[in-house]
Design an enzyme around this catalytic site. Sequence first.
Site, short mmCIF file in Angstrom:
data_model
loop_
_atom_site.label_atom_id
_atom_site.label_comp_id
_atom_site.label_asym_id
_atom_site.label_seq_id
_atom_site.Cartn_x
_atom_site.Cartn_y
_atom_site.Cartn_z
N LYS A 107 0.82 -1.21 0.00
CA LYS A 107 0.00 0.00 0.00
C LYS A 107 0.86 1.26 0.00
CE LYS A 107 -4.29 -1.94 1.78
NZ LYS A 107 -3.89 -3.30 2.23
C1 PLP Z 1 -4.65 -4.45 1.73
C2 PLP Z 1 -3.90 -5.72 1.69
C3 PLP Z 1 -4.25 -6.79 0.84
C4 PLP Z 1 -5.50 -6.74 -0.02
O1 PLP Z 1 -5.35 -5.87 -1.11
P1 PLP Z 1 -6.64 -5.41 -1.91
O2 PLP Z 1 -6.14 -4.44 -2.92
O3 PLP Z 1 -7.58 -4.81 -0.92
O4 PLP Z 1 -7.22 -6.65 -2.54
C5 PLP Z 1 -3.44 -7.90 0.80
N1 PLP Z 1 -2.36 -8.02 1.59
C6 PLP Z 1 -1.99 -7.03 2.43
C7 PLP Z 1 -0.80 -7.21 3.29
C8 PLP Z 1 -2.73 -5.84 2.51
O5 PLP Z 1 -2.36 -4.87 3.36
#
Ligand code: PLP
Length: 432
Positions: A107
């Site tokens: 993210k």
């Molecule tokens: C947010 C997150 C996900 C999921 O990603 P999406 O884009 O919401 O499908 C997977 N793994 C981790 C570690 C995350 O923080």
Amino acid sequence: MQYFSTNHRSPQAAFREAVLRGQPEDGGLYFPAAIPQLPDGFIAGLDARSNEEIAFDVIRPYVGRSIPDDKLFDICRETASFPFPLVPISDKISALELFHGPTLAFKDVGARFMSRCLRHFSSEREAKTIVLVATSGDTGGAVANGFHNVEGIEVIILYPKGRVSTVQELQLTTLGGNVTTLELRGTFDECQAIAKRALADAELQKQAFITSANSINVARWLPQQFYYFYALKQWEGGPPPVVAVPSGNFGNLASGVLANISGLPVARFIAACNANDVVPEFFETGDYRPKPSVSTLSNAMDVGDPSNFVRILEMFSGKTDGLKARMSAASISDERTAETIREVHRNYGYTLDPHGAVAYAAIADYIEANPDTRGIILETAHPIKFDSVADILGVEVTAPDSIGELFTKEKSVTELDADYNSVREVILKKAK
Ligand SMILES: *Cc1c(COP(=O)(O)O)cnc(C)c1O
């Protein structure tokens, strides 16, 4: 580039407006009016290009005239400023490690890109921009870090006291500067309800421009395409890979499919889910039935009604045949996730985090049924972020250097009741 709403009732918006609004008023999601096609030779030429050049070329058509090229290039450079290594686990499966950024999770990419877009846009505005985020752990850290020390922006983070992991809490509380962290005596749902109420508070909005830096924002969604290209840049010849994506709200997977439609070669995507199996069930039955989320080891994927799935449907004009030709979906239990973490550690000496482990199990099943294929999992976070991994393995997880630093920093956090007016007061103070 213009963006339409997937609900088709709000007017189209340019990139700038789509970023500032976040979500169209009709409750849909912004979606690009045309998916740009990469020029011939782009993929063959990836090898010779830097990550920031690739990022710039991929995102430029989506941004259009909303940001001048030289500014956009700077934003891409600051976004892709850490490594994205493709690390072989077995002879058939490699991990694209997306956890080398400041908060050790993918993210960081979207958060860094969006923060810099907002900085650019807020320099054209009068009022201060307040970024208000409720977090159950991962998102808040990435957003707070992405916006840390970005001029013209104040960040306010709300998290439920005692419900985030040790590392996550440090990441949320040690930034200081323009980041204010509020630890609320309540649940994540209460934190989220307070954030939503503030965003809808017209009286408050007169005094500050408040945004949620939500994961559905196009400025967080679109730059997630970058690292799919970095994966292909490192892919050693042969047929295109199968790519398994640990999925919760499906933003990450939706950006991979978008890259694929614009010309990135991928054999097939696998939507790897935990026990929250709305999408795998949709693949099986054709019915999309949201349900309440259940808690699992891979808690960043505990989503019962994935907000970005509508973007994937949009890419296939809602046609399930086209969708099934490009993608499969799997649901992996917690038992299997833990077993996979143990097995991969034992057999290959590689430590998966619970989210990456869900993807590993899903792609291993696929490759067993299709022995001629090889593939990539996205490792979306560093295993040190999840206290469960050390418990499952019975050994400590080796921490990256940045973690040590976290423990030396001063914590700054204000504890409050999960009460709207107390939070509102803090927002007003920061807006001045
Ligand atoms: C947010 C997150 C996900 C999921 O990603 P999406 O884009 O919401 O499908 C997977 N793994 C981790 C570690 C995350 O923080």
